[in-house]
Scaffold this motif. Structure first.
Motif, PDB file in Angstrom:
ATOM      1  N   ARG A 172      -4.186  11.488   4.177  1.00  0.00           N
ATOM      2  CA  ARG A 172      -2.790  10.923   5.030  1.00  0.00           C
ATOM      3  C   ARG A 172      -2.782  11.464   6.369  1.00  0.00           C
ATOM      4  NH1 ARG A 172       0.741   7.311   3.689  1.00  0.00           N
ATOM      5  NH2 ARG A 172       2.520   9.008   4.063  1.00  0.00           N
ATOM      6  N   LYS A 173      -3.352  12.651   6.694  1.00  0.00           N
ATOM      7  CA  LYS A 173      -3.203  13.261   7.984  1.00  0.00           C
ATOM      8  C   LYS A 173      -3.581  12.648   9.290  1.00  0.00           C
ATOM      9  CE  LYS A 173      -3.328  18.011   6.140  1.00  0.00           C
ATOM     10  NZ  LYS A 173      -4.422  19.330   6.305  1.00  0.00           N
TER      11      LYS A 173
ATOM     12  N   PHE B   6      -4.179  14.478   0.400  1.00  0.00           N
ATOM     13  CA  PHE B   6      -3.439  14.809   1.378  1.00  0.00           C
ATOM     14  C   PHE B   6      -4.212  14.688   2.854  1.00  0.00           C
ATOM     15  CE2 PHE B   6      -0.775  17.632  -1.559  1.00  0.00           C
ATOM     16  CZ  PHE B   6       0.132  16.435  -1.635  1.00  0.00           C
TER      17      PHE B   6
ATOM     18  N   ARG C  65       0.697   4.118  -2.726  1.00  0.00           N
ATOM     19  CA  ARG C  65       0.537   5.547  -2.381  1.00  0.00           C
ATOM     20  C   ARG C  65       1.757   6.735  -3.247  1.00  0.00           C
ATOM     21  NH1 ARG C  65      -0.560   4.523   3.489  1.00  0.00           N
ATOM     22  NH2 ARG C  65      -2.680   4.221   3.375  1.00  0.00           N
ATOM     23  N   LYS C  66       2.904   6.006  -3.037  1.00  0.00           N
ATOM     24  CA  LYS C  66       4.121   6.983  -3.528  1.00  0.00           C
ATOM     25  C   LYS C  66       3.833   6.870  -5.179  1.00  0.00           C
ATOM     26  CE  LYS C  66       7.312   6.040   0.226  1.00  0.00           C
ATOM     27  NZ  LYS C  66       8.416   5.206   0.574  1.00  0.00           N
TER      28      LYS C  66
ATOM     29  N   ARG D 264       0.709  -1.219   0.039  1.00  0.00           N
ATOM     30  CA  ARG D 264      -0.022   0.088  -0.114  1.00  0.00           C
ATOM     31  C   ARG D 264       0.760   1.207   0.135  1.00  0.00           C
ATOM     32  NH1 ARG D 264      -4.876   0.699  -0.144  1.00  0.00           N
ATOM     33  NH2 ARG D 264      -6.006   2.277   0.915  1.00  0.00           N
ATOM     34  N   ASP D 265       1.771   1.418   0.758  1.00  0.00           N
ATOM     35  CA  ASP D 265       2.921   2.565   0.813  1.00  0.00           C
ATOM     36  C   ASP D 265       3.348   2.684  -0.552  1.00  0.00           C
ATOM     37  OD1 ASP D 265       3.967   4.559   2.343  1.00  0.00           O
ATOM     38  OD2 ASP D 265       5.822   3.683   2.081  1.00  0.00           O
TER      39      ASP D 265
END
Length: 151
Positions: free
Chosen positions: A144-145, A141, A7-8, A3-4
């Motif tokens: 992600r916070k 964004f 996301r990138k 998943r990371d």
């Protein structure tokens, strides 16, 4: 793919799409206002060639976004999902034809009222897509916070 990493990739592709559209928009405005017809021809040709990069960014952003978002009901993801058909339709039905039309007209030296009317349409549609993509980035964004716990 984890998943990371998704996301990138998604973030890079989305940012790339925004940068392509912003550079098309800015180079068009600057060349139209301050440059010669020869420079406008080069800008229009460059935009047509660079469309392949934009389309790749949009495809990757869309695919990774769908993979990550799935059927999520998260408000920000739902908003991003609702915007995408408008972004895609605007790109395919307005921006792509305008880019090819303007390149053709510029290459043949036809800087007439039709050219400038289509140019205005393209600038408006480009700004609309840039705005919608910016809103989608803002929503991304916000996802992600980290949420702070209230005391």
């Amino acid at each position: 793919m984890n998943r990371d990493t998704l996301r990138k990739i998604h973030a890079a592709a989305g940012a790339g799409a925004c940068l392509f559209i912003a550079s098309f928009w800015i180079s068009t405005v600057l060349s139209e206002l301050f440059s010669s017809h020869e420079t406008i021809v080069v800008v229009k040709q460059t935009i047509v060639y660079a469309l392949f990069g934009l389309m790749a960014c949009m495809a990757v952003a869309g695919a990774t976004g769908m993979k990550m978002g799935g059927k999520s009901k998260h408000t920000a993801i739902a908003a991003k999902r609702r915007r995408m058909p408008f972004i895609a339709a605007n790109g395919m039905l307005i921006l792509l034809p305008c880019a090819f039309f303007l390149n053709n007209r510029a290459s043949s030296g036809q800087f007439d009222s039709v050219f400038y009317i289509v140019q205005i349409v393209e600038l408006i549609a480009g700004m609309a897509n840039l705005t919608l993509l910016g809103l989608s980035m803002k929503d991304g964004f916000s996802i992600r916070k980290p949420k702070l716990k209230s005391i």
